[in-house]
Design a protein around this motif. Structure first.
Motif, PDB file in Angstrom:
ATOM      1  N   GLN A  61      -5.008 -78.937 -79.883  1.00  0.00           N
ATOM      2  CA  GLN A  61      -3.611 -78.505 -79.942  1.00  0.00           C
ATOM      3  C   GLN A  61      -2.967 -78.867 -81.274  1.00  0.00           C
ATOM      4  N   ALA A  62      -3.253 -80.063 -81.761  1.00  0.00           N
ATOM      5  CA  ALA A  62      -2.685 -80.482 -83.039  1.00  0.00           C
ATOM      6  C   ALA A  62      -3.118 -79.535 -84.151  1.00  0.00           C
ATOM      7  N   ARG A  63      -4.385 -79.174 -84.129  1.00  0.00           N
ATOM      8  CA  ARG A  63      -4.903 -78.236 -85.140  1.00  0.00           C
ATOM      9  C   ARG A  63      -4.284 -76.849 -84.958  1.00  0.00           C
ATOM     10  N   TRP A  64      -4.157 -76.401 -83.710  1.00  0.00           N
ATOM     11  CA  TRP A  64      -3.619 -75.076 -83.421  1.00  0.00           C
ATOM     12  C   TRP A  64      -2.161 -74.954 -83.841  1.00  0.00           C
ATOM     13  N   LEU A  65      -1.381 -76.014 -83.588  1.00  0.00           N
ATOM     14  CA  LEU A  65       0.055 -75.965 -83.838  1.00  0.00           C
ATOM     15  C   LEU A  65       0.451 -76.415 -85.240  1.00  0.00           C
ATOM     16  N   CYS A  66      -0.370 -77.292 -85.838  1.00  0.00           N
ATOM     17  CA  CYS A  66       0.041 -77.917 -87.108  1.00  0.00           C
ATOM     18  C   CYS A  66      -0.810 -77.526 -88.314  1.00  0.00           C
ATOM     19  N   GLY A  67      -1.969 -76.911 -88.099  1.00  0.00           N
ATOM     20  CA  GLY A  67      -2.824 -76.521 -89.217  1.00  0.00           C
ATOM     21  C   GLY A  67      -4.115 -77.312 -89.276  1.00  0.00           C
ATOM     22  N   GLU A  68      -4.982 -76.915 -90.190  1.00  0.00           N
ATOM     23  CA  GLU A  68      -6.276 -77.569 -90.340  1.00  0.00           C
ATOM     24  C   GLU A  68      -6.111 -79.052 -90.675  1.00  0.00           C
ATOM     25  N   VAL A  69      -7.030 -79.862 -90.186  1.00  0.00           N
ATOM     26  CA  VAL A  69      -6.941 -81.315 -90.348  1.00  0.00           C
ATOM     27  C   VAL A  69      -7.686 -81.750 -91.608  1.00  0.00           C
ATOM     28  N   THR A  70      -7.034 -82.586 -92.411  1.00  0.00           N
ATOM     29  CA  THR A  70      -7.657 -83.079 -93.634  1.00  0.00           C
ATOM     30  C   THR A  70      -8.106 -84.535 -93.526  1.00  0.00           C
ATOM     31  N   SER A  71      -7.444 -85.330 -92.670  1.00  0.00           N
ATOM     32  CA  SER A  71      -7.868 -86.718 -92.491  1.00  0.00           C
ATOM     33  C   SER A  71      -7.574 -87.182 -91.076  1.00  0.00           C
ATOM     34  N   VAL A  72      -8.377 -88.164 -90.619  1.00  0.00           N
ATOM     35  CA  VAL A  72      -8.293 -88.680 -89.255  1.00  0.00           C
ATOM     36  C   VAL A  72      -8.332 -90.200 -89.296  1.00  0.00           C
ATOM     37  N   TYR A  73      -7.385 -90.842 -88.622  1.00  0.00           N
ATOM     38  CA  TYR A  73      -7.398 -92.301 -88.492  1.00  0.00           C
ATOM     39  C   TYR A  73      -7.199 -92.653 -87.025  1.00  0.00           C
ATOM     40  N   ALA A  74      -8.027 -93.553 -86.497  1.00  0.00           N
ATOM     41  CA  ALA A  74      -7.994 -93.842 -85.069  1.00  0.00           C
ATOM     42  C   ALA A  74      -8.100 -95.331 -84.786  1.00  0.00           C
ATOM     43  N   VAL A  75      -7.409 -95.749 -83.725  1.00  0.00           N
ATOM     44  CA  VAL A  75      -7.525 -97.114 -83.200  1.00  0.00           C
ATOM     45  C   VAL A  75      -7.601 -97.021 -81.680  1.00  0.00           C
ATOM     46  N   GLN A  76      -8.141 -98.067 -81.069  1.00  0.00           N
ATOM     47  CA  GLN A  76      -8.270 -98.099 -79.613  1.00  0.00           C
ATOM     48  C   GLN A  76      -8.000 -99.515 -79.117  1.00  0.00           C
ATOM     49  N   ASN A  77      -7.334 -99.602 -77.962  1.00  0.00           N
ATOM     50  CA  ASN A  77      -7.018-100.906 -77.380  1.00  0.00           C
ATOM     51  C   ASN A  77      -7.197-100.852 -75.861  1.00  0.00           C
ATOM     52  N   PRO A  78      -8.055-101.745 -75.319  1.00  0.00           N
ATOM     53  CA  PRO A  78      -8.979-102.658 -75.984  1.00  0.00           C
ATOM     54  C   PRO A  78     -10.100-101.885 -76.687  1.00  0.00           C
ATOM     55  N   PRO A  79     -10.773-102.512 -77.624  1.00  0.00           N
ATOM     56  CA  PRO A  79     -11.847-101.822 -78.337  1.00  0.00           C
ATOM     57  C   PRO A  79     -13.106-101.671 -77.486  1.00  0.00           C
ATOM     58  N   THR A  80     -13.939-100.716 -77.865  1.00  0.00           N
ATOM     59  CA  THR A  80     -15.260-100.573 -77.275  1.00  0.00           C
ATOM     60  C   THR A  80     -16.169-101.664 -77.824  1.00  0.00           C
ATOM     61  N   VAL A  81     -16.957-102.279 -76.971  1.00  0.00           N
ATOM     62  CA  VAL A  81     -17.851-103.357 -77.386  1.00  0.00           C
ATOM     63  C   VAL A  81     -19.284-102.997 -77.000  1.00  0.00           C
ATOM     64  N   ASP A  82     -20.174-103.019 -77.991  1.00  0.00           N
ATOM     65  CA  ASP A  82     -21.590-102.706 -77.759  1.00  0.00           C
ATOM     66  C   ASP A  82     -21.759-101.367 -77.046  1.00  0.00           C
ATOM     67  N   GLY A  83     -20.929-100.408 -77.412  1.00  0.00           N
ATOM     68  CA  GLY A  83     -21.060 -99.064 -76.872  1.00  0.00           C
ATOM     69  C   GLY A  83     -20.519 -98.880 -75.473  1.00  0.00           C
ATOM     70  N   ILE A  84     -19.886 -99.911 -74.905  1.00  0.00           N
ATOM     71  CA  ILE A  84     -19.352 -99.834 -73.546  1.00  0.00           C
ATOM     72  C   ILE A  84     -17.824 -99.803 -73.601  1.00  0.00           C
ATOM     73  N   SER A  85     -17.250 -98.737 -73.086  1.00  0.00           N
ATOM     74  CA  SER A  85     -15.800 -98.574 -73.102  1.00  0.00           C
ATOM     75  C   SER A  85     -15.144 -99.454 -72.054  1.00  0.00           C
ATOM     76  N   PRO A  86     -13.956 -99.982 -72.337  1.00  0.00           N
ATOM     77  CA  PRO A  86     -13.180-100.629 -71.275  1.00  0.00           C
ATOM     78  C   PRO A  86     -12.868 -99.611 -70.178  1.00  0.00           C
ATOM     79  N   VAL A  87     -12.626-100.101 -68.977  1.00  0.00           N
ATOM     80  CA  VAL A  87     -12.270 -99.195 -67.883  1.00  0.00           C
ATOM     81  C   VAL A  87     -10.887 -98.608 -68.122  1.00  0.00           C
TER      82      VAL A  87
END
Length: 220
Positions: A61-87
């Motif tokens: 949707q962001a791409r459809w409504l706002c245009g092509e994406v040039t950069s991406v920055y992401a954070v997550q809380n809590p973080p994934t540890v050893d490839g296992i996502s928090p519930v």
């Protein structure tokens, strides 16, 4: 598929018609009861985590409504540890678009019983578009038939024709030589590509330049 949901199509039409001027800032959110309490969803290598499960729709949707994406920055809380996502987890992704717009997407796997909700706010030089799925429309449906037996509370869309039916009809018409559908295979692939870039950003802690990003299959 979210391109076929009326509220999102209405935003696209309004933007294309210039009703809010040049898009400057957009926010999208999506939340649901977490499917990661058991099974393969917690294994990010298999599921892609909350970004691939929920946010992939709003990245499109962001791409459809706002245009092509040039950069991406992401954070997550809590973080994934050893490839296992928090519930229970929330991910936040900031996108910069080639139009100069900036968008923010939030996706949340909530506690069991969390109702499905989504929405957006798109601000332009001349106005703002807002939508939330839990807004007062004069009609409310909490559960689909038999929904009480499951752990994902996703309401049916009953205020008009099913967007899934609309999508199938449009694709069928396109395959028979009619107008090109509003979403094509490259659009789906690009949404997944953006989700992979977001996962890579979470792993490195740095913004990802989409001009040079190469998908590695890394699990964030």
């Amino acid at each position: 598929m979210v391109r076929y949901f009326p509220a999102y199509k209405a935003a696209y039409d309004a933007i294309q018609a210039g009703r809010i001027g040049e898009v400057a800032v957009a926010r999208f959110f999506r939340q649901a009861s977490s499917p990661a309490g058991a099974g393969w969803y917690r294994d990010v290598a298999h599921s892609g985590g909350v970004i691939m499960d929920l946010m992939v729709h709003d990245l499109d949707q962001a791409r459809w409504l706002c245009g092509e994406v040039t950069s991406v920055y992401a954070v997550q809380n809590p973080p994934t540890v050893d490839g296992i996502s928090p519930v229970n987890v929330a991910a936040h992704v900031t996108l910069t678009h080639d139009t100069g717009a900036i968008s923010h997407c939030r996706a949340t796997w909530g506690a069991t019983g969390t109702t499905f909700q989504s929405g957006y706010q798109v601000a332009g030089s001349n106005g703002v578009l807002k939508y939330t799925s839990n807004g007062d429309t004069g009609f409310a449906e909490e559960l689909q038939d038999g929904g009480a037996g499951g752990d994902l509370l996703i309401p049916a869309s009953t205020l008009g024709e099913s967007p899934y039916l609309t999508q199938l009809r449009e694709l069928a018409i396109g395959l028979r030589g009619g107008p090109e559908p509003r979403v094509l295979a490259p659009d789906g692939a690009t949404a997944v590509y953006l989700a992979e870039a977001a996962r890579a950003s979470m792993e490195t802690g740095r913004a990802v330049d989409m001009k040079t990003f190469v998908q590695t299959g890394a699990v964030a």
